[in-house]
Design an enzyme around this catalytic site. Structure first.
Site, mmCIF file in Angstrom:
data_model
loop_
_atom_site.group_PDB
_atom_site.id
_atom_site.type_symbol
_atom_site.label_atom_id
_atom_site.label_comp_id
_atom_site.label_asym_id
_atom_site.label_seq_id
_atom_site.Cartn_x
_atom_site.Cartn_y
_atom_site.Cartn_z
ATOM 1 N N HIS A 1 0.821 -1.208 0.000
ATOM 2 C CA HIS A 1 0.000 0.000 0.000
ATOM 3 C C HIS A 1 0.851 1.252 0.000
ATOM 4 O O HIS A 1 0.570 2.215 -0.702
ATOM 5 C CB HIS A 1 -0.933 -0.002 1.221
ATOM 6 C CG HIS A 1 -1.851 1.167 1.231
ATOM 7 N ND1 HIS A 1 -1.453 2.414 1.661
ATOM 8 C CD2 HIS A 1 -3.132 1.293 0.827
ATOM 9 C CE1 HIS A 1 -2.468 3.256 1.542
ATOM 10 N NE2 HIS A 1 -3.499 2.604 1.034
ATOM 11 N N LEU B 1 -3.445 -7.691 2.971
ATOM 12 C CA LEU B 1 -4.046 -8.747 3.782
ATOM 13 C C LEU B 1 -5.478 -9.067 3.366
ATOM 14 O O LEU B 1 -5.916 -10.205 3.518
ATOM 15 C CB LEU B 1 -4.046 -8.343 5.257
ATOM 16 C CG LEU B 1 -2.661 -8.251 5.897
ATOM 17 C CD1 LEU B 1 -2.800 -7.775 7.333
ATOM 18 C CD2 LEU B 1 -1.950 -9.593 5.845
ATOM 19 N N GLY C 1 -10.665 -5.474 -0.923
ATOM 20 C CA GLY C 1 -11.192 -4.136 -0.672
ATOM 21 C C GLY C 1 -10.936 -3.343 -1.934
ATOM 22 O O GLY C 1 -10.462 -3.885 -2.929
ATOM 23 N N HIS D 1 -8.697 -1.250 -2.869
ATOM 24 C CA HIS D 1 -7.341 -1.247 -3.431
ATOM 25 C C HIS D 1 -7.064 -2.528 -4.208
ATOM 26 O O HIS D 1 -6.539 -2.495 -5.307
ATOM 27 C CB HIS D 1 -6.310 -1.109 -2.303
ATOM 28 C CG HIS D 1 -6.349 0.222 -1.638
ATOM 29 N ND1 HIS D 1 -6.641 1.392 -2.308
ATOM 30 C CD2 HIS D 1 -6.127 0.590 -0.351
ATOM 31 C CE1 HIS D 1 -6.595 2.411 -1.466
ATOM 32 N NE2 HIS D 1 -6.293 1.951 -0.274
#
Lengths: 123, 123
Positions: free
Chosen positions: B9, B72, B75, B77
């Site tokens: 990220h 993890l 979502g 992203h």
């Protein structure tokens, strides 16, 4: 009885929390020789909280509880928040051996584990 | 030549970005048979960006680039942002085989890898 509390950050996206709960459930049979219970818990935004997860393990009869932060990187959560909650749990449960494991991103041999999953042979 | 772009990220905490860069560097020798290069890249807040990482691999002569999201949970992203950047890179590099791998939390066998690292025998 030994229990592993599998700690994730927690998300407003409930499906992300479910991913963690499902991973903890899939992990449990693999760790049966070491931990009779694997309990998911969340730092924030989801249930159970970390204190709730630890207390549930103790209520279930755990004499040893290990806390594993499922976090990629060090930072305030890994370095301060989670250790503080473990310390508070030690004060609540003086007879229980409470141990904080290295977080995911600091697991010894992580690069070997990732390589095994990313190599062409893993497809 | 094949390259793996190891995508995180990105964080405002530069030491967290360095953790990713160091993990990618440790991973590289383990993956040498599959990927001649392992390039760290970041969705935001750190350099290189994902497009920069992919383009660097192509400039270095990669004919195949695989993008691994070190995330993890699914979502926005993982499901939208990273795939869109891969799609744009495909348009920039039509002769290169660009492939998106499952993100970390969805790696097949993740529970077995974690169990190996968390079992008492791993200490």
């Amino acid at each position: 009885m030994r229990a592993l509390v599998f700690v994730a950050h927690g998300s407003r996206v409930e499906s992300s929390n479910d991913e963690v709960r499902e991973l903890a459930a899939r992990l449990a049979p693999h760790l049966g020789a070491d931990f009779e219970r694997v309990i998911p818990a969340f730092l924030e935004l989801a249930s159970p909280s970390i204190p709730e997860g630890i207390d549930a393990a103790v209520t279930d009869g755990a004499s040893a509880v290990e806390v594993f932060p499922y976090f990629l990187a060090a930072g305030r959560h890994v370095e301060i928040d989670v250790p503080a909650l473990v310390e508070e749990a030690r004060a609540r449960h003086p007879a229980v051996r409470l141990e904080l494991r290295p977080y995911l991103g600091a697991l010894p041999g992580l690069e070997g584990l990732l390589a095994a999953a990313l190599s062409s042979k893993a497809r």
